[in-house]
Enzyme design. Structure first.
Site, PDB file in Angstrom:
ATOM      1  N   ILE A  21       3.625 -17.896  18.125  1.00  0.00           N
ATOM      2  CA  ILE A  21       3.036 -19.233  18.299  1.00  0.00           C
ATOM      3  C   ILE A  21       3.511 -19.862  19.607  1.00  0.00           C
ATOM      4  O   ILE A  21       2.741 -20.526  20.311  1.00  0.00           O
ATOM      5  CB  ILE A  21       3.400 -20.154  17.099  1.00  0.00           C
ATOM      6  CG1 ILE A  21       2.911 -19.543  15.781  1.00  0.00           C
ATOM      7  CG2 ILE A  21       2.846 -21.555  17.286  1.00  0.00           C
ATOM      8  CD1 ILE A  21       1.413 -19.364  15.693  1.00  0.00           C
ATOM      9  N   THR A 194      22.901 -19.719  19.324  1.00  0.00           N
ATOM     10  CA  THR A 194      22.114 -19.585  20.552  1.00  0.00           C
ATOM     11  C   THR A 194      22.983 -19.029  21.682  1.00  0.00           C
ATOM     12  O   THR A 194      22.565 -18.120  22.409  1.00  0.00           O
ATOM     13  CB  THR A 194      21.522 -20.954  20.954  1.00  0.00           C
ATOM     14  OG1 THR A 194      20.663 -21.377  19.912  1.00  0.00           O
ATOM     15  CG2 THR A 194      20.742 -20.871  22.254  1.00  0.00           C
ATOM     16  N   CYS A 384     -15.922  -7.788   3.054  1.00  0.00           N
ATOM     17  CA  CYS A 384     -15.602  -6.366   2.988  1.00  0.00           C
ATOM     18  C   CYS A 384     -15.520  -5.884   1.534  1.00  0.00           C
ATOM     19  O   CYS A 384     -16.553  -5.803   0.888  1.00  0.00           O
ATOM     20  CB  CYS A 384     -14.349  -6.063   3.796  1.00  0.00           C
ATOM     21  SG  CYS A 384     -14.372  -4.371   4.408  1.00  0.00           S
ATOM     22  N   HIS A 510     -15.652  -8.255   8.930  1.00  0.00           N
ATOM     23  CA  HIS A 510     -14.617  -9.285   8.803  1.00  0.00           C
ATOM     24  C   HIS A 510     -14.867 -10.443   9.769  1.00  0.00           C
ATOM     25  O   HIS A 510     -14.345 -10.425  10.896  1.00  0.00           O
ATOM     26  CB  HIS A 510     -13.243  -8.689   9.104  1.00  0.00           C
ATOM     27  CG  HIS A 510     -12.770  -7.721   8.077  1.00  0.00           C
ATOM     28  ND1 HIS A 510     -11.923  -8.087   7.052  1.00  0.00           N
ATOM     29  CD2 HIS A 510     -13.032  -6.414   7.896  1.00  0.00           C
ATOM     30  CE1 HIS A 510     -11.673  -7.028   6.297  1.00  0.00           C
ATOM     31  NE2 HIS A 510     -12.340  -5.998   6.783  1.00  0.00           N
ATOM     32  N   GLU A 512     -13.630 -13.295   9.755  1.00  0.00           N
ATOM     33  CA  GLU A 512     -12.411 -14.091   9.991  1.00  0.00           C
ATOM     34  C   GLU A 512     -11.713 -13.731  11.303  1.00  0.00           C
ATOM     35  O   GLU A 512     -11.051 -14.563  11.908  1.00  0.00           O
ATOM     36  CB  GLU A 512     -11.438 -13.965   8.807  1.00  0.00           C
ATOM     37  CG  GLU A 512     -10.755 -12.615   8.619  1.00  0.00           C
ATOM     38  CD  GLU A 512     -11.559 -11.596   7.820  1.00  0.00           C
ATOM     39  OE1 GLU A 512     -12.798 -11.742   7.736  1.00  0.00           O
ATOM     40  OE2 GLU A 512     -10.942 -10.655   7.279  1.00  0.00           O
TER      41      GLU A 512
HETATM   42  N1  GLN Z   1     -11.563  -0.491   0.565  1.00  0.00           N
HETATM   43  C1  GLN Z   1     -12.835  -0.775   1.111  1.00  0.00           C
HETATM   44  C2  GLN Z   1     -13.291   0.279   2.112  1.00  0.00           C
HETATM   45  O1  GLN Z   1     -12.484   1.000   2.644  1.00  0.00           O
HETATM   46  C3  GLN Z   1     -12.881  -2.167   1.734  1.00  0.00           C
HETATM   47  C4  GLN Z   1     -11.970  -2.336   2.917  1.00  0.00           C
HETATM   48  C5  GLN Z   1     -11.708  -3.775   3.268  1.00  0.00           C
HETATM   49  O2  GLN Z   1     -11.894  -4.677   2.464  1.00  0.00           O
HETATM   50  N2  GLN Z   1     -11.229  -4.023   4.463  1.00  0.00           N
HETATM   51  O3  GLN Z   1     -14.450   0.388   2.384  1.00  0.00           O
END
Ligand code: GLN
Length: 537
Positions: A21, A194, A384, A510, A512
Site C-alpha cells: 500500500i 526501527t 468463475c 474474473h 474483479e
Molecule cells: N475450478 C474451476 C475451474 O477450474 C473454477 C476456477 C475458478 O473459480 N477460478 O474451472
C-alpha cells in the site's frame, strides 16, 4: 532517453505492515505529479509463481492481462494506478532459480561454477531493470517481499546493494518501512525496533534513505528527530504512516507527510505540478458519505481469510462508491449451506455473489444458494466457479438433469454440463496451465451483459480449467439460461443470464481483477445498483 529512476521498498520489524500500500500510494502521488511510474514485486519464496498456492497460504492469486499468476499486491498497484501490470511486475525466487538453472543446462555459463553471487544476483538485477529499460517509465518502484534479516531475502538485498552502487546515488534510493509500536503499559511509542531494523539493513551494506514508520499514534517532533539521528536519515525523511480507516486514504496521508517530495528530492527530480488527486478525492468523498447501505452475501469456502477474495472485496468498494452506497460484504461459508437452512443463511441479504474456487468442498452449498437467488428474485452474481454452479443448478432444477455436474467434482456424471476442454485433457502439470489472462468475448444484442458493458466486444481475464459444455447449449438456451457472451475464437460460453429476474448473471472470467478506483468494474457497479433497488422495492 532520460535515466529511469529506481525506488526500492524494503520492510523491517514485522510482516504485514502494508509495504504494498505504501509502494502503491507513493506511485500514485508520483503518477499524479506527471511521472510515468510502475511498481514491481520481488517475492522470496521458491514457488515459481503463487498460482499453485492455496488461498489460505498467500491470499488471492492476482491474474494479469498477459496471463501471469501473481501476488495480490499487484492488484493494489493496478487499483491505485489504473495501469495494467504484467509478468515482469512479479518475480519470485523460484522463477529466478528456474531461469538460472535453465541457462546452466543450456551451457550458457561456459563451464563456470554457478553461484548465488554473482549468478542469482545478476539474474535478479536484470529482472529489476527490465521494466526500467523498456523506456516506458520514468520511475520504477520495486517492493521486496518479506522482512529484512530473513535468510530468503538476502540475495535480493544484495542485488539492491549492488544496483544502488551501479546506478549511483541520485538514480536509486531505498524506502524502509518499519513499525513504531506503542507500549500501553509505558504509554510510549518505541523506536528501538526501527533502529535495529535499519541496522540490519546496514549490515548488508544498505543505508535507508527514507523511513516510513507504521504507527497507531502520532509521532512527536522529538521522536522524529530521534529516529532521524539514530537511523542516519534527514529529519524530513522520517515519514509517519498512521493507521487509516481505508487503504485509499493512504496516498493523501503520504502527501501530507511529503513522502513523494522527499523521494523526488533524493532522486534529483523536479516536483513538477502538485499531485492531481481530484478524481481520487471524489471517490473518497463518495466512499465516506454513502447514501445507502446494502448487505451482499459472499458465498465461498475460503471465507476465514479475507485476503482470499481481495480483488472482489475491493471491487465492491469501488462499485459501492460509484453508487454512493456502503456495501457490507457478509461472508457465508458455502460448506454449511443446505436446502433446509438456505433461507435462514441468506436472510437479510440484498444480493449474493457466488465466489470462484477449486475442488468439491462447499459446492453443494453454492448450488443451493444459486437456486434460492434464482427462485426468490434475489440479485445473483456468479464468478468463475460461481458461474459454473449456476449452470449446474439450472441443469438440475430446471432441465431436470438431477446428476448434472462439473467433471471437476464428478468425473463420471452422465450430464457433464461443465467439462474440461479437449486441450486441457492431456495436461498434467498444475503450474501456469489453466486458461489464463485476457480473452475476447462478444456480447449478444438485447442482453443484460450488453446493456451493462454497452459495447459489442469486451476483454476480461480468466483463470480456470473447466468450461461450459457446448453439448448442452441448445437445451439450456431453450429452458431460459441464455448465453450472452461468447468467445469469438473458440465459441466458448463466457456469460450466462436469465430473463425476468432483477439481476442474474454468471461470468466465466474474473471481472474483479480489472476494477480500479478510476474505473470501477461495470458489472460490480450494476450488481450493487440492483441490490440497492432490491432493498428499496
Ligand atoms: N475450478 C474451476 C475451474 O477450474 C473454477 C476456477 C475458478 O473459480 N477460478 O474451472
Amino acid at each position: 532517453m532520460n535515466q529511469t529512476k529506481y525506488i526500492f521498498v524494503t520492510g523491517g520489524v514485522t510482516s504485514s505492515l502494508g509495504k504494498g500500500i505504501i509502494a502503491a500510494s507513493l506511485a500514485k502521488l508520483l503518477q499524479a505529479r506527471g511521472y510515468r511510474t510502475t511498481i514491481q514485486k520481488f517475492d522470496p519464496y521458491i514457488n515459481v509463481d503463487p498460482g499453485t498456492l492455496n488461498p489460505y497460504e498467500h491470499g488471492e492469486c492476482f491474474v494479469t492481462d498477459d496471463g501471469a499468476e501473481t501476488d495480490l499486491d499487484l492488484g493494489h498497484y493496478e487499483r491505485f494506478l489504473n495501469v495494467p501490470t504484467s509478468q515482469a511486475n512479479n518475480v519470485t525466487t523460484g522463477r529466478v532459480y528456474l531461469s538460472v538453472i535453465e541457462k546452466e543446462r543450456r551451457g550458457e555459463f561456459l563451464g563456470k561454477t554457478v553461484q548465488v553471487v554473482p549468478h542469482i544476483t545478476n539474474e535478479i538485477k536484470e529482472r529489476m531493470q527490465l521494466l526500467g529499460n523498456s523506456g516506458d517509465y520514468d520511475i520504477v518502484i520495486t517492493e521486496i517481499g518479506g522482512t529484512v534479516g530473513d535468510i530468503e531475502s538476502l540475495p535480493y538485498i544484495e542485488s539492491v546493494r549492488q544496483l544502488l552502487w551501479d546506478l549511483g546515488k541520485e538514480n536509486a534510493i531505498v524506502v524502509h518501512l518499519t513499525l513504531v509500536p506503542y507500549l500501553a503499559a509505558a504509554g510510549e511509542l518505541k523506536t528501538k525496533p526501527t533502529q535495529h531494523s535499519v541496522k540490519t539493513l546496514m549490515e548488508s551494506g544498505i543505508q535507508a534513505d527514507i523511513l516510513v514508520c507504521r504507527t497507531e499514534h502520532e509521532l512527536s517532533d522529538e521522536l522524529r528527530s530521534k529516529l532521524a539521528q539514530f537511523c542516519n536519515v534527514t529529519r524530513e525523511s522520517v515519514i509517519q504512516s498512521i493507521d487509516a480507516s481505508t487503504i485509499y486514504e493512504v496516498p493523501n496521508l503520504m502527501l501530507e507527510e511529503g513522502l513523494d517530495k522527499v523521494a523526488l528530492k533524493k532522486l534529483n527530480l523536479p516536483k513538477k505540478n502538485t499531485p492531481d488527486l481530484k478524481n481520487w478525492n471524489v471517490f473518497l468523498q463518495h466512499l465516506k458519505n454513502p447514501k445507502h447501505v446494502v448487505n451482499i452475501g459472499l458465498i465461498g469456502k475460503y471465507v476465514e481469510l479475507q485476503d482470499s477474495y481481495k480483488s472482489i472485496l475491493e471491487a465492491f468498494i469501488h462499485a459501492g462508491a460509484a453508487n454512493e452506497t456502503k456495501v457490507n460484504v457478509v461472508s457465508v461459508h458455502s460448506e454449511y449451506i443446505d436446502a433446509e437452512n438456505v433461507a435462514d443463511k441468506l436472510s437479510g441479504l440484498d444480493g449474493i455473489l457466488v465466489a470462484p474456487g477449486f475442488g468439491e468442498r462447499g459446492i453443494e452449498g453454492k448450488i443451493e444458494a444459486v437456486r434460492y437467488a434464482r427462485e426468490k428474485g434475489l440479485p445473483f452474481f456468479g464468478i468463475c466457479l460461481g458461474m459454473q454452479m449456476s449452470v449446474i443448478e439450472y441443469s438440475r432444477n430446471v432441465l431436470g438433469l438431477s446428476d448434472a455436474n462439473s467433471t471437476e467434482m464428478n468425473e463420471g456424471t452422465a450430464h457433464p454440463v461443465i467439462d474440461l476442454m479437449e486441450e486441457q485433457k492431456t495436461i498434467t502439470d498444475k503450474g501456469g496451465t489453466m486458461r489464463l489472462g485476457a480473452w475476447k468475448c462478444d456480447l449478444k444484442e438485447g442482453t443484460l451483459a450488453m446493456k451493462i458493458y454497452n459495447k459489442k466486444q469486451i476483454e476480461e481475464r480468466h483463470r480456470h480449467r473447466y468450461e461450459y459444455n457446448g453439448d448442452f447449449f441448445e437445451k439450456l438456451e431453450k429452458a431460459g439460461l441464455k448465453a450472452s457472451g461468447i468467445n469469438p475464437d473458440t465459441g466458448l460460453v463466457e456469460i450466462v443470464e436469465i430473463e425476468n429476474h432483477p439481476f442474474f448473471l454468471g461470468v466465466q472470467y474474473h471481472p474483479e481483477y480489472k476494477s480500479t478506483v478510476a474505473n470501477p468494474h461495470p458489472l460490480f457497479v450494476h450488481f450493487v445498483a440492483a441490490t440497492v433497488k432490491a432493498k428499496h422495492k
